[in-house]
Design an enzyme around this catalytic site. Structure first.
Site, PDB file in Angstrom:
ATOM      1  N   ASN A 149     -14.621  -5.152  19.994  1.00 25.84           N
ATOM      2  CA  ASN A 149     -13.712  -3.823  19.698  1.00 25.84           C
ATOM      3  C   ASN A 149     -14.315  -2.981  18.356  1.00 25.84           C
ATOM      4  O   ASN A 149     -13.784  -1.980  18.300  1.00 25.84           O
ATOM      5  CB  ASN A 149     -12.230  -4.238  19.698  1.00 25.84           C
ATOM      6  CG  ASN A 149     -12.104  -5.422  18.551  1.00 25.84           C
ATOM      7  OD1 ASN A 149     -12.651  -6.404  18.742  1.00 25.84           O
ATOM      8  ND2 ASN A 149     -11.024  -5.107  17.968  1.00 25.84           N
ATOM      9  N   HIS A 217      -4.443 -12.030  19.275  1.00 29.91           N
ATOM     10  CA  HIS A 217      -5.209 -11.696  20.514  1.00 29.91           C
ATOM     11  C   HIS A 217      -4.751 -12.302  21.662  1.00 29.91           C
ATOM     12  O   HIS A 217      -5.542 -12.625  22.422  1.00 29.91           O
ATOM     13  CB  HIS A 217      -6.869 -11.652  20.010  1.00 29.91           C
ATOM     14  CG  HIS A 217      -7.191 -11.066  18.910  1.00 29.91           C
ATOM     15  ND1 HIS A 217      -6.789  -9.707  18.760  1.00 29.91           N
ATOM     16  CD2 HIS A 217      -7.833 -11.226  17.680  1.00 29.91           C
ATOM     17  CE1 HIS A 217      -7.330  -8.947  17.477  1.00 29.91           C
ATOM     18  NE2 HIS A 217      -8.078 -10.033  16.989  1.00 29.91           N
TER      19      HIS A 217
HETATM   20 FE   FE2 Z   1     -12.689  -8.240  18.088  1.00 31.96          FE
END
Ligand code: FE2
Length: 358
Positions: A149, A217
């Site tokens: 990301n 996450h």
């Molecule tokens: Fe990441």
């Protein structure tokens, strides 16, 4: 092997000279170059040159752009054993330096990076400092990276904003053009084309973990897991490495949230040392906790030593340990060699009919 570098000089040639004797370049290759703009920032000239064919297990001496000092690299072996180092979520902190120092302290053949490289966070000069930061290591051994990301750098809602992945794609060019199709179709075709007689081990690199008991996450890999887990399971993938969560975690063999002797071993190795720090909150009561064999929030790296067609050794090394103390390790048997799982290997591996494309 692709060699990439950046020059301020816009006239610098995209040429790599190389040979097996220092200073004696018996071959040279030309490539191409690119650059990109990111608001007020303009990158240097980014060169990409593919050299080869190269001999396996050979040290090559090389020079980029017909100028500058000589570098050297060693190609991976053509046959087993091979040693893969793995470190995710690198960044460019003192912890990152420690991780890379630990990686190079013991010999290895290839470094795998399961995403999140520079942590530039849209500050483009940090991609340049990251390049300088890793150069000493990345010039000597092949690196295979995948995107996380932190590579997206999307500036949404701003007119004329750079496209996502602009810096990453310009600088860290992966073989996506050679792959020939988009991810899911490519994955199925690529796996179907693997001859497990010649390639007994399959290792997958992705960013957001599909299995994760850390509060950080949670669930972010779930959509991808639902879409792709069966494909990897049927292909008898041996190990799946993920990053994203800044800690170490190793699961037993899993398929569809249940222990399964024919599923991959899932390993989160997002502990390379970036500036966001560690993810300490492993959840004792997480529904997957019984499948999680080892978990610890420390910086470090892993090493997969594939000894032969049936045996490989995995080890996780913490940076905290001055000597190379192994904090987690196990021997793996390849799934195609396993009496229980090998017979049901992916039909494509036996040269059968092509798998349906999505
Ligand atoms: Fe990441």
């Amino acid at each position: 092997m692709r060699v990439s570098w950046v020059t301020d000089d816009k006239h610098a040639p995209s040429v790599v000279e190389y040979g097996v004797v220092s200073g004696n370049y018996t071959a040279s290759a030309s490539g191409d170059h690119t650059s990109y703009r990111y608001f007020l920032y303009t990158s240097g000239k980014i060169h990409h040159v593919t050299i080869g064919p190269l001999e396996p297990s050979t040290v090559y001496y090389y020079r980029c752009g017909r100028a500058g000092h000589e570098l050297s690299l060693r190609t991976p072996p053509a046959a087993l054993p091979i040693e893969l180092a793995v470190a995710g979520d690198l960044g460019q902190t003192e912890w990152t330096a420690s991780t890379l120092a630990h990686v190079s302290k013991t010999d290895y053949d290839v470094l795998l990076v399961p995403g999140d490289l520079s942590y530039a966070e849209t500050q483009q000069p940090l991609w340049d400092t990251f390049g300088r930061f890793v150069q000493r290591h990345a010039t000597r051994r092949p690196w295979m990276v995948t995107q996380g990301n932190h590579e997206v750098e999307a500036a949404l809602n701003i007119p004329g904003a750079p496209r996502p992945f602009a810096a990453y794609e310009a600088r860290w060019r992966t073989p996506h053009e050679e792959s020939g199709s988009e991810q899911y179709a490519w994955l199925k075709r690529d796996l179907a084309g693997v001859d497990r007689e010649n390639t007994p081990w399959l290792v997958v690199l992705l960013h957001a973990p599909w299995y994760n008991t850390n509060a950080a996450h949670q669930g972010e890999g779930e959509a991808m897991r639902k879409a792709m887990e069966r494909v990897l399971f049927e292909a008898r993938v041996d190990v799946v490495f993920a990053g994203h969560v800044h800690a170490y975690e190793r699961f037993t063999r899993v398929y569809d949230n249940k222990a399964n002797p024919c599923g991959p071993v899932y390993i989160t190795i997002g502990d390379g040392g970036n500036r966001e720090g560690l993810a300490f909150d492993f959840q004792k009561n997480h529904k997957l906790a019984p499948l999680s064999v080892m978990r610890e929030a420390s910086f470090g790296h892993g090493r997969l030593r594939v000894v032969n067609a049936t045996a490989a050794h995995w080890a996780w090394h913490r940076n905290d340990d001055a000597d190379s103390v192994v904090r987690d390790e196990l021997w793996l048997e390849s799934l195609v060699a396993s009496a229980e799982c090998g017979k049901r290997a992916y039909p494509g591996s036996a040269g059968g009919s092509p798998i349906d494309e999505l």
